[in-house]
Motif scaffolding. Sequence first.
Motif, PDB file in Angstrom:
ATOM      1  N   GLU A 171       0.599  21.826  42.099  1.00 56.28           N
ATOM      2  CA  GLU A 171       0.448  21.011  43.881  1.00 56.28           C
ATOM      3  C   GLU A 171       1.332  22.492  45.121  1.00 56.28           C
ATOM      4  O   GLU A 171       1.091  23.333  45.600  1.00 56.28           O
ATOM      5  N   GLU A 172       2.730  22.148  44.661  1.00 59.06           N
ATOM      6  CA  GLU A 172       3.695  23.205  44.261  1.00 59.06           C
ATOM      7  C   GLU A 172       3.823  24.859  44.951  1.00 59.06           C
ATOM      8  O   GLU A 172       4.035  25.044  45.728  1.00 59.06           O
TER       9      GLU A 172
ATOM     10  N   TYR B 106       1.517  25.678  47.768  1.00 56.70           N
ATOM     11  CA  TYR B 106       2.568  24.856  49.269  1.00 56.70           C
ATOM     12  C   TYR B 106       3.293  26.070  49.475  1.00 56.70           C
ATOM     13  O   TYR B 106       3.468  26.477  49.946  1.00 56.70           O
ATOM     14  N   GLU B 107       4.259  26.871  48.042  1.00 58.03           N
ATOM     15  CA  GLU B 107       4.934  27.903  48.058  1.00 58.03           C
ATOM     16  C   GLU B 107       4.061  28.899  48.568  1.00 58.03           C
ATOM     17  O   GLU B 107       4.358  29.500  49.664  1.00 58.03           O
TER      18      GLU B 107
ATOM     19  N   LYS C  84       3.460  30.918  53.425  1.00 56.29           N
ATOM     20  CA  LYS C  84       3.701  32.180  53.938  1.00 56.29           C
ATOM     21  C   LYS C  84       3.099  32.726  54.941  1.00 56.29           C
ATOM     22  O   LYS C  84       4.177  33.451  55.596  1.00 56.29           O
ATOM     23  N   VAL C  85       1.677  32.092  55.694  1.00 58.18           N
ATOM     24  CA  VAL C  85       1.632  32.514  57.195  1.00 58.18           C
ATOM     25  C   VAL C  85       1.400  31.765  57.562  1.00 58.18           C
ATOM     26  O   VAL C  85       0.555  31.698  58.838  1.00 58.18           O
TER      27      VAL C  85
ATOM     28  N   GLU D  29       3.030  26.265  58.630  1.00 55.55           N
ATOM     29  CA  GLU D  29       2.360  25.095  57.895  1.00 55.55           C
ATOM     30  C   GLU D  29       1.697  24.895  57.251  1.00 55.55           C
ATOM     31  O   GLU D  29       0.511  24.659  58.339  1.00 55.55           O
TER      32      GLU D  29
ATOM     33  N   LYS E 291      -0.598  21.721  56.375  1.00 54.65           N
ATOM     34  CA  LYS E 291      -1.126  20.411  56.219  1.00 54.65           C
ATOM     35  C   LYS E 291      -0.790  19.791  55.139  1.00 54.65           C
ATOM     36  O   LYS E 291      -0.811  18.352  55.577  1.00 54.65           O
ATOM     37  N   LEU E 292      -1.752  19.750  54.473  1.00 55.23           N
ATOM     38  CA  LEU E 292      -2.715  18.854  53.480  1.00 55.23           C
ATOM     39  C   LEU E 292      -3.080  20.357  52.130  1.00 55.23           C
ATOM     40  O   LEU E 292      -3.205  21.072  52.639  1.00 55.23           O
ATOM     41  N   VAL E 293      -2.867  20.086  50.675  1.00 57.77           N
ATOM     42  CA  VAL E 293      -2.905  20.364  49.713  1.00 57.77           C
ATOM     43  C   VAL E 293      -4.417  19.604  48.883  1.00 57.77           C
ATOM     44  O   VAL E 293      -3.731  18.335  48.362  1.00 57.77           O
TER      45      VAL E 293
ATOM     46  N   TYR F 201      -2.643  23.426  60.014  1.00 52.97           N
ATOM     47  CA  TYR F 201      -2.542  23.097  61.372  1.00 52.97           C
ATOM     48  C   TYR F 201      -3.182  23.793  62.150  1.00 52.97           C
ATOM     49  O   TYR F 201      -3.721  22.992  63.543  1.00 52.97           O
ATOM     50  N   GLU F 202      -2.999  25.240  62.108  1.00 56.39           N
ATOM     51  CA  GLU F 202      -3.442  26.145  63.074  1.00 56.39           C
ATOM     52  C   GLU F 202      -4.724  26.924  62.488  1.00 56.39           C
ATOM     53  O   GLU F 202      -4.938  27.346  60.916  1.00 56.39           O
TER      54      GLU F 202
ATOM     55  N   ASP G  91      -3.259  30.317  61.021  1.00 55.97           N
ATOM     56  CA  ASP G  91      -2.508  30.641  60.125  1.00 55.97           C
ATOM     57  C   ASP G  91      -3.817  30.403  59.065  1.00 55.97           C
ATOM     58  O   ASP G  91      -3.640  31.860  57.462  1.00 55.97           O
TER      59      ASP G  91
END
Lengths: 156, 799
Positions: A40-41, A44-45, A49-50, A52, A54-56, A76-77, A80
């Motif tokens: 998961e990390e 996220y990483e 890059k594009v 934030e 919210k959730l994986v 969130y958007e 993105d």
Amino acid sequence: MAGLSAYRDQQWQGTRGELELTLETSCTLYVGNLAFYTTEEQIYELFSKVGEVKLVIMGLDRHKKTPCGFCFVEYYEHEDAENATRYINGTRLDDRIIRTDWDTGFIEGRQFGRGKSGGQIRDEYRTSYDPGRGGKPKRESLESSDSGPPVVQSSA
Amino acid sequence: MSRKRYEDRDRDDGRNRKRRKVDLNDVEDKLESLINRVGEKSSASLENNLQQLANVLEADLPNYKERILKIICTCATNSPDKISVYSTLVGLLNVKDYKCGEDFLDLMVDDLKNVLKSGSFERAQLMIRFLADLVNTKVVVPSSLMNLFDNFLAVTMEDNLIQVRSDWFVHTVLLSLPWAGKELWTTRASDCERLFNTIEIYLNNRQKTHVDGLRVWSSDHPHLQEEYLDCLWAQIQKLKNDNWVEHHIRRPYLSFAETFADALQHPLPNFPILSREENVEYPPPHVVFRMFDYTDVPEGPTMPGAHSVERYLVEESLNRIINTHYKDRKECASQLMKFPEREKIPLEYCIIEVIFGNLFKLPVSPQLELFYGSLLVDLCKSQQATIPGVLAQATELLYERINTMNTTCLHRFITWLSYHFSQFQYKWTWDDRIALTEESPDSPHRKFVIEVLEKCLRSSYYEFILEVVPESLHVLVPPKPYFSYRYEEKSGPSPGHEHAKGLVDSIKARKPMDELLTLVNNIPNSPSDEEDMDYSQDDPRIPSLKIDVCFQVLLRAGAKSVSHTFKALDKFEKLLRSVVTNEEEERHCLEVLRSFWKLHPQMIHIVTDRLIRMQIVHSGSFINWLFSKEMANDFHRSYMWEILHSVLRKATKQTKKIKADLEKERIKLERLEDKHKKQNEEKSESGVTDIEEIEIKRQEVQGHTDQLEPMQDEQKQVFIVLFQRFVMMLNQHIARCEEQQQEINSPTFIAILDRLREVFYTYHREIKPYISTLDTHLFTSDVDHHILNIFNQYRALST
């Protein structure tokens, strides 16, 4: 908008039109062709890059509850997520070309593989050996799935 | 007439109308496609094609004049690389029909006014360049172009000059000169002398405050990092001294000299200079990025010199390709490699230089950094024989020059390099870095490689990196990311251990929240009393035992993955809220987080983001924590700045959104009110519902305004706190240096200044409304000039 690909969730419950509309305002992506050992990390990483994340939600083997090579990434958007389809789709994560597709948003239950084996159906149809995805095709052997990272290939 | 016949005729008419309309569209589409395609690859010569097209258009001019002119106008502005093709076409039409040239100019100038009104300054410059090129095809009288340029330059002599505004006018003239310079100089030599003098005087007297802040490197060795107008001016002067000879622009009109000889030329229609308006945002200045010269290119065509106009023209075209195709990295890569003049220049070097120029561009890079990264990957994949070699050479050059690299660019470089490695199995000339292990921990190159490795660890798994990196470099690889839980059972016993064990047991036993709350609140608020703490004992800011135990236990419960952590935070939110109730406790909370995940900076980032979203921790507390003593060691590490930006983005994004919503609602309200007013004047009956509707809308607008104000205040507060902390930290450094009689400009000091500038640059729009507050309260004349410089550099970008 980075055009929608041909992929559509086969278990969508609404009309085709509703599906397209939901996809065009969605903040969620389906991410496929992951190695079973990608964490998961790491997701996220790359996807942060594009924008934030919210959730994986990691895709899990229905029986063993271990990662089975896909995930959902929610931003969130919408914008993105769109940039992720532009600049992350088709690039490498853990040395595998991953692919992203627009998704209608996560619903409980969708994190599980839909194949008979518990994993993804595609692992039951593939014909080649894939060390990043449990080795042999699932259809041949339902038991032997070694999902540890492969050894490094000797560098050329 | 029978009813039936009547209907028939009606229907017939309709069909005919339709058919006629289709025909009309057909012709227009055909014309559009013909005009669009001229100048593209073709088996016939360009001159031939142009002549034929002009003949075709001549036949259609009587019927479709307006449409044809409109299409040419659009094509010329949309394909700036073909402007000379279109200027030739307009020239040919003008020869055939004098009125046509005049109409075209009217149309073009009308369009230009609208483009300027909408603030599309770059597009306007290209349109003006096109108008200038029309002197070469004898459509425009040179003296009228000269007049236009004179009017532009008159702006440089206005009182209370806004430099970004006058810069734009001078820039526009310079941009047109490679096209029109020769013709102007041949026909109006003395006017040109005057023009050049005016430009020279203007450029010599210009403020250059902004330059230092926009340079990627502080050193001019080995390549001059020039201000963009100075550089372009040098290139234009050289071009003039070379008698306007260059080899980049294709000029199809040269073959039509005879045809044009008896053309009638028109004066340019009147073109009013844009008035000075407050809200117009002129393009900010920049510094030209240079990393290669001819010595870097081992074979093939030579790299044009820094002051050769070809260098500029190639860069401009490449930049345009990148900005046009940024949404599709594959198409972008393929268009770049199809560059038309590729046999005249070392294309790969030019492309790589331009891409890095964009990636490192200050104040901000035009697109997402990841776009440039993914573009480079696609170029490497599609051009395996050439690009990877040039890119490796570029990387090595950049690496050699990190000593003088601006901190913001340095971190963009780290992020890009580790991303690029992740796409190519982390292969690098790692062996060449082994010598770094002997260097001091302060060595910039050593620090650089450690940061790159840390980033690589985030995108891969630990063992893979250890396999790829030679063993003698392993000392530089950060430890395996893992958590550090203070209350492991084997490490006790202590009061903290007992409390932690009690809490863990109750959670495992699924005790109700009330009981858990009582349990947590019974933990003493005294400073935590562990001996192996990372916190220094005599500091009053040590987290209380209560926060430490509570948050450590929650983090431990979720330590398995991000999802587990989020679940734990959601489930036990109440517990955390009950112990974190003020700013000091928020900072304690962050300190516990850092101690728990000290080997896993990415988790610190993700959890901080979450705590801020949950409003358990506020932006101001994060900033105060970042600048606190405890953070001295981490202050300069990349990850802390990533978190800060994430925090600031959140603080500004919400306000931006609500502001946009408010604007929309306000316009709707205005429309309703206008409508109502009109109806009242006409005394129509439908007034009542409208009044209700207006009232509802008014309340909505008010609601948005009420929401916006506290958010704007909060946002302002965040930036003010941040700037205050910067100034305090810098002042302390200066005082310490003066006391110990040391040189002030240490690498640390410069890095902090660079970061301060980065905040100004990244949020320049958001900070703009506070400029006067900052000016009168924070960045006053008593502040040290090093600090004040940064503020002035920022201000120079928009004034």
